[in-house]
Design a protein around this motif. Structure first.
Motif, PDB file in Angstrom:
ATOM      1  N   LEU A   1       0.797  -1.228   0.000  1.00 61.48           N
ATOM      2  CA  LEU A   1       0.000   0.000   0.000  1.00 61.48           C
ATOM      3  C   LEU A   1       0.836   1.289   0.000  1.00 61.48           C
ATOM      4  O   LEU A   1       0.564   2.189  -0.815  1.00 61.48           O
ATOM      5  CB  LEU A   1      -0.964  -0.017   1.189  1.00 61.48           C
ATOM      6  CG  LEU A   1      -2.036   1.074   1.221  1.00 61.48           C
ATOM      7  CD1 LEU A   1      -2.944   0.979  -0.002  1.00 61.48           C
ATOM      8  CD2 LEU A   1      -2.874   0.947   2.493  1.00 61.48           C
TER       9      LEU A   1
ATOM     10  N   ILE B   1       2.313   2.310  -3.517  1.00 62.88           N
ATOM     11  CA  ILE B   1       1.456   2.560  -4.681  1.00 62.88           C
ATOM     12  C   ILE B   1       1.339   4.061  -4.922  1.00 62.88           C
ATOM     13  O   ILE B   1       0.909   4.819  -4.042  1.00 62.88           O
ATOM     14  CB  ILE B   1       0.060   1.946  -4.488  1.00 62.88           C
ATOM     15  CG1 ILE B   1       0.159   0.429  -4.282  1.00 62.88           C
ATOM     16  CG2 ILE B   1      -0.825   2.244  -5.695  1.00 62.88           C
ATOM     17  CD1 ILE B   1      -1.163  -0.230  -3.984  1.00 62.88           C
TER      18      ILE B   1
ATOM     19  N   ASN C   1      -3.340   6.550  -7.758  1.00 61.36           N
ATOM     20  CA  ASN C   1      -4.446   6.718  -6.812  1.00 61.36           C
ATOM     21  C   ASN C   1      -5.538   5.674  -6.992  1.00 61.36           C
ATOM     22  O   ASN C   1      -6.099   5.173  -6.014  1.00 61.36           O
ATOM     23  CB  ASN C   1      -5.039   8.121  -6.951  1.00 61.36           C
ATOM     24  CG  ASN C   1      -4.189   9.177  -6.277  1.00 61.36           C
ATOM     25  OD1 ASN C   1      -3.632   8.936  -5.207  1.00 61.36           O
ATOM     26  ND2 ASN C   1      -4.073  10.343  -6.888  1.00 61.36           N
TER      27      ASN C   1
ATOM     28  N   ARG D   1      -4.364   2.433  -5.581  1.00 62.90           N
ATOM     29  CA  ARG D   1      -4.391   2.513  -4.121  1.00 62.90           C
ATOM     30  C   ARG D   1      -5.812   2.287  -3.599  1.00 62.90           C
ATOM     31  O   ARG D   1      -6.014   1.594  -2.602  1.00 62.90           O
ATOM     32  CB  ARG D   1      -3.879   3.885  -3.670  1.00 62.90           C
ATOM     33  CG  ARG D   1      -3.830   4.086  -2.160  1.00 62.90           C
ATOM     34  CD  ARG D   1      -3.238   5.444  -1.797  1.00 62.90           C
ATOM     35  NE  ARG D   1      -3.253   5.637  -0.355  1.00 62.90           N
ATOM     36  CZ  ARG D   1      -2.343   5.153   0.478  1.00 62.90           C
ATOM     37  NH1 ARG D   1      -1.329   4.452  -0.010  1.00 62.90           N
ATOM     38  NH2 ARG D   1      -2.425   5.360   1.772  1.00 62.90           N
TER      39      ARG D   1
END
Length: 214
Positions: free
Chosen positions: A59, A62, A65, A68
């Motif tokens: 996480l 990343i 967006n 994520r």
């Protein structure tokens, strides 16, 4: 021994020692089955934990967006039944991200995850609010499959809140959508929800919906 096994339905055909041996075999067989099922459950839990750990480690790395947001949704789903509070935390992060991006698909997913996380711990009113917002976003982008799930979730929540007339309306709405997208499992789930709610209302005609008709 063979005579005893084939004579199980007639215990007098078996000697006492044969019956004792037969019980030992059955007990051992059951133990083997139980051990196998336990190992399968443990293996599934280990896989789930490994998947969770890898996603959680990924996480922070990343930069995209949307990617994520997808991972936040997956993390929320993985821990839903084991840590609903953490599941809700991931869902709200996803909602905040979606709002910043003005992305209906991510917000739809976040609201769906949040609704489930609240429902698991019986926080019904917040769960209903999330489900309604999620359905609105699903309708906006034409995501009928998830919209159906959100409608059925609303029906279940309203049913548990004893708001049965509202639940009946939602189940009928769910059925219409399920029929339109040819989702027969959704039709059955909507019918069952409608019939269950009618039964709890004490309506004598609850059995007449299509799911219960013979």
């Amino acid at each position: 021994m063979r005579r005893c096994i084939y004579g199980v339905l007639h215990p007098r055909a078996c000697s006492r020692s044969d019956r004792a041996m037969y019980r030992v075999i059955i007990t051992f067989s059951l133990l083997v089955v139980c051990c196998f099922l336990s190992s399968q459950t443990l293996f599934a839990q280990l896989n789930r934990q490994q998947h969770y750990d890898s996603l959680k480690a990924l996480l922070p790395e990343i930069t995209d967006n949307y990617g994520r947001g997808v991972v936040l949704g997956q993390l929320s789903d993985i821990v839903l039944h084991y840590n609903p509070k953490e599941s809700y935390g991931y869902a709200t992060q996803l909602i905040d991200l979606a709002k910043r991006l003005k992305d209906d698909s991510l917000q739809m997913l976040g609201e769906f995850r949040a609704a489930n996380a609240r429902a698991v711990v019986s926080h019904l009113q917040p769960s209903l609010q999330h489900a309604r917002r999620g359905e609105a976003h699903a309708k906006t982008i034409g995501q009928d499959r998830l919209r159906l799930e959100l409608l059925l979730l609303q029906g279940s929540i309203l049913e548990n809140m004893l708001r049965r007339d509202s639940a009946l309306m939602i189940y009928k709405k769910s059925r219409v959508l399920a029929e339109r997208i040819n989702n027969m499992r959704g039709v059955t789930r909507a019918d069952h929800g409608w019939a269950r709610t009618m039964m709890h209302k004490g309506d004598a005609n609850w059995h007449r919906d299509s799911a219960y008709a013979v």
